[in-house]
Write a protein that holds these residues in place. Structure first.
Motif, PDB file in Angstrom:
ATOM      1  N   PHE A  47      14.035 -30.626   7.321  1.00 21.06           N
ATOM      2  CA  PHE A  47      13.422 -29.299   7.414  1.00 21.06           C
ATOM      3  C   PHE A  47      13.739 -28.649   8.766  1.00 21.06           C
ATOM      4  CE2 PHE A  47       9.627 -29.871   4.249  1.00 21.06           C
ATOM      5  CZ  PHE A  47      10.527 -29.871   3.206  1.00 21.06           C
ATOM      6  N   ARG A  48      13.634 -29.419   9.826  1.00 14.40           N
ATOM      7  CA  ARG A  48      13.891 -28.866  11.159  1.00 14.40           C
ATOM      8  C   ARG A  48      15.341 -28.418  11.299  1.00 14.40           C
ATOM      9  NH1 ARG A  48      10.622 -33.376  14.824  1.00 14.40           N
ATOM     10  NH2 ARG A  48       8.504 -32.701  14.221  1.00 14.40           N
ATOM     11  N   THR A  49      16.262 -29.208  10.752  1.00 18.45           N
ATOM     12  CA  THR A  49      17.673 -28.839  10.827  1.00 18.45           C
ATOM     13  C   THR A  49      17.935 -27.568  10.025  1.00 18.45           C
ATOM     14  OG1 THR A  49      18.350 -31.147  11.089  1.00 18.45           O
ATOM     15  CG2 THR A  49      20.034 -29.595  10.334  1.00 18.45           C
ATOM     16  N   LEU A  50      17.354 -27.468   8.846  1.00 24.48           N
ATOM     17  CA  LEU A  50      17.547 -26.273   8.028  1.00 24.48           C
ATOM     18  C   LEU A  50      16.907 -25.045   8.678  1.00 24.48           C
ATOM     19  CD1 LEU A  50      16.926 -27.837   4.512  1.00 24.48           C
ATOM     20  CD2 LEU A  50      19.106 -27.024   5.425  1.00 24.48           C
ATOM     21  N   GLU A  51      15.839 -25.262   9.418  1.00 27.75           N
ATOM     22  CA  GLU A  51      15.247 -24.146  10.171  1.00 27.75           C
ATOM     23  C   GLU A  51      16.222 -23.684  11.249  1.00 27.75           C
ATOM     24  OE1 GLU A  51      11.202 -23.096  12.737  1.00 27.75           O
ATOM     25  OE2 GLU A  51      11.939 -25.161  12.658  1.00 27.75           O
ATOM     26  N   GLN A  52      16.849 -24.624  11.948  1.00 23.32           N
ATOM     27  CA  GLN A  52      17.822 -24.281  12.991  1.00 23.32           C
ATOM     28  C   GLN A  52      19.026 -23.564  12.411  1.00 23.32           C
ATOM     29  OE1 GLN A  52      18.636 -28.074  14.780  1.00 23.32           O
ATOM     30  NE2 GLN A  52      16.715 -28.137  15.919  1.00 23.32           N
ATOM     31  N   GLU A  53      19.371 -23.903  11.170  1.00 23.29           N
ATOM     32  CA  GLU A  53      20.521 -23.269  10.516  1.00 23.29           C
ATOM     33  C   GLU A  53      20.173 -21.919   9.901  1.00 23.29           C
ATOM     34  OE1 GLU A  53      22.039 -26.015   7.660  1.00 23.29           O
ATOM     35  OE2 GLU A  53      22.681 -27.475   9.155  1.00 23.29           O
ATOM     36  N   GLY A  54      18.911 -21.521   9.999  1.00 24.10           N
ATOM     37  CA  GLY A  54      18.521 -20.220   9.482  1.00 24.10           C
ATOM     38  C   GLY A  54      18.257 -20.181   7.998  1.00 24.10           C
ATOM     39  N   LEU A  55      18.074 -21.351   7.368  1.00 27.13           N
ATOM     40  CA  LEU A  55      17.830 -21.399   5.930  1.00 27.13           C
ATOM     41  C   LEU A  55      16.348 -21.514   5.590  1.00 27.13           C
ATOM     42  CD1 LEU A  55      20.773 -23.672   4.781  1.00 27.13           C
ATOM     43  CD2 LEU A  55      20.563 -21.207   4.557  1.00 27.13           C
ATOM     44  N   LEU A  56      15.549 -22.020   6.524  1.00 29.45           N
ATOM     45  CA  LEU A  56      14.106 -22.124   6.328  1.00 29.45           C
ATOM     46  C   LEU A  56      13.384 -21.424   7.464  1.00 29.45           C
ATOM     47  CD1 LEU A  56      13.582 -25.883   5.276  1.00 29.45           C
ATOM     48  CD2 LEU A  56      13.832 -23.889   3.778  1.00 29.45           C
ATOM     49  N   VAL A  57      12.189 -20.927   7.157  1.00 26.03           N
ATOM     50  CA  VAL A  57      11.312 -20.374   8.192  1.00 26.03           C
ATOM     51  C   VAL A  57       9.948 -21.026   8.028  1.00 26.03           C
ATOM     52  CG1 VAL A  57      12.506 -18.170   8.402  1.00 26.03           C
ATOM     53  CG2 VAL A  57      10.712 -18.425   6.688  1.00 26.03           C
ATOM     54  N   ARG A  58       9.242 -21.183   9.116  1.00 26.21           N
ATOM     55  CA  ARG A  58       7.916 -21.796   9.058  1.00 26.21           C
ATOM     56  C   ARG A  58       6.950 -20.890   8.309  1.00 26.21           C
ATOM     57  NH1 ARG A  58       7.262 -26.353  12.051  1.00 26.21           N
ATOM     58  NH2 ARG A  58       9.003 -26.829  13.460  1.00 26.21           N
ATOM     59  N   GLY A  60       3.090 -20.262   7.939  1.00 25.61           N
ATOM     60  CA  GLY A  60       1.679 -20.356   8.280  1.00 25.61           C
ATOM     61  C   GLY A  60       1.212 -21.674   8.863  1.00 25.61           C
ATOM     62  N   GLY A  61       2.085 -22.392   9.554  1.00 24.63           N
ATOM     63  CA  GLY A  61       1.672 -23.640  10.186  1.00 24.63           C
ATOM     64  C   GLY A  61       1.721 -24.847   9.271  1.00 24.63           C
ATOM     65  N   ARG A  62       1.919 -24.622   7.966  1.00 25.63           N
ATOM     66  CA  ARG A  62       2.004 -25.733   7.011  1.00 25.63           C
ATOM     67  C   ARG A  62       3.254 -25.572   6.161  1.00 25.63           C
ATOM     68  NH1 ARG A  62      -2.568 -27.060   3.148  1.00 25.63           N
ATOM     69  NH2 ARG A  62      -1.190 -28.858   2.875  1.00 25.63           N
ATOM     70  N   GLY A  63       4.214 -26.412   6.395  1.00 25.78           N
ATOM     71  CA  GLY A  63       5.423 -26.377   5.592  1.00 25.78           C
ATOM     72  C   GLY A  63       6.373 -25.256   5.973  1.00 25.78           C
ATOM     73  N   PHE A  64       7.365 -25.060   5.106  1.00 31.68           N
ATOM     74  CA  PHE A  64       8.406 -24.072   5.356  1.00 31.68           C
ATOM     75  C   PHE A  64       8.608 -23.218   4.113  1.00 31.68           C
ATOM     76  CE2 PHE A  64       9.178 -27.324   8.464  1.00 31.68           C
ATOM     77  CZ  PHE A  64       9.695 -26.666   9.563  1.00 31.68           C
ATOM     78  N   GLN A  65       9.346 -22.153   4.309  1.00 29.99           N
ATOM     79  CA  GLN A  65       9.651 -21.230   3.233  1.00 29.99           C
ATOM     80  C   GLN A  65      11.146 -20.945   3.262  1.00 29.99           C
ATOM     81  OE1 GLN A  65       7.919 -17.220   3.590  1.00 29.99           O
ATOM     82  NE2 GLN A  65       7.029 -17.530   1.573  1.00 29.99           N
TER      83      GLN A  65
END
Length: 237
Positions: A47-58, A60-65
């Motif tokens: 999840f963290r890697t996909l967030e760095q790649e711009g594919l996921l965003v946090r 509301g503090g729980r999980g990703f979108q």
């Protein structure tokens, strides 16, 4: 990242690219871990890697979108990477490869030949290719002796599918994946030939063309948007 983490990362990246995970879908650690049969830690790292790649965003503090991404977003980011890596290749060819740089690239080519010469690839092979591909590109960027290129690429890597590390594999069609990655490896040979012969313009053109292989993700994304395929939804119970 651990092997389970890599497997989860590649699978989720492919699901996002294909549209199986739609923009706005919520991803939670526990149901995702259960889906892939792994612990929560590999999922968390993916999840963290996909967030760095711009594919996921946090979310509301729980999980990703899943982030909303268009084919144009992918194509634009890949085009920028091609320009930057093309410039790096031209400068490296004009300055001349160091003995260490040449040896590192030759090793990448040799390892790639061993992966593809048998006529097929496994998921483990593509994981190994992912690593040697990263090394190949990094040697060329370092060989340019232009830190601004590395800085610009680092910023561009946060855009969807722009990073050279953004490997998405279709496990249902490994024959096609063999052809795709073998072709990319043959491009590595051509780039290397241009570099060692000091052909700056040719090296630049080859690296820009090499980046275009990533545009398959844009094609997949466009196809997914146009179709009404079944979507896989991962959400908390």
């Amino acid at each position: 990242m651990s092997k389970p983490g890599q497997l989860v990362l590649i699978a989720l990246r492919k699901m996002i690219a294909s549209g199986e995970l739609a923009a706005g879908e919520r991803l939670m650690e526990i149901p995702t871990a259960e889906l892939f049969g792994v612990s929560r830690m590999p999922v968390r790292m993916a999840f963290r890697t996909l967030e760095q790649e711009g594919l996921l965003v946090r979310f509301g503090g729980r999980g990703f979108q899943v982030r909303s991404v268009s084919a144009n977003d992918i194509a634009g980011a890949v085009e920028v990477r091609g320009v930057l890596e093309g410039l790096a290749a031209r400068l490296t060819a004009e300055r001349g490869l160091s003995p260490e740089g040449r040896a590192a690239l030759e090793l990448c080519l040799l390892q790639g030949d061993e992966l593809f010469d048998k006529g097929f690839v496994t998921e483990d092979d593509l994981e190994a290719y992912h690593d040697l591909n990263m090394r190949f590109h990094q040697v060329i960027i370092e060989g340019s002796h232009n830190p601004a290129i590395a800085d610009a690429l680092a910023r561009n890597d946060h855009l969807p599918f722009a990073s050279v590390t953004a490997l998405a594999v279709d496990r249902k069609d490994m024959a096609r994946e063999y052809r795709r990655f073998n072709y990319a490896h043959m491009q590595h040979h051509s780039v290397f030939d241009a570099l060692v012969n000091g052909q700056g313009a040719r090296a630049e053109a080859m690296m820009r063309e090499h980046a275009n292989a990533t545009l398959r993700y844009a094609e997949i994304f466009s196809s997914a948007v146009a179709s009404e395929r079944m979507r896989v939804i991962l959400r908390a119970d």
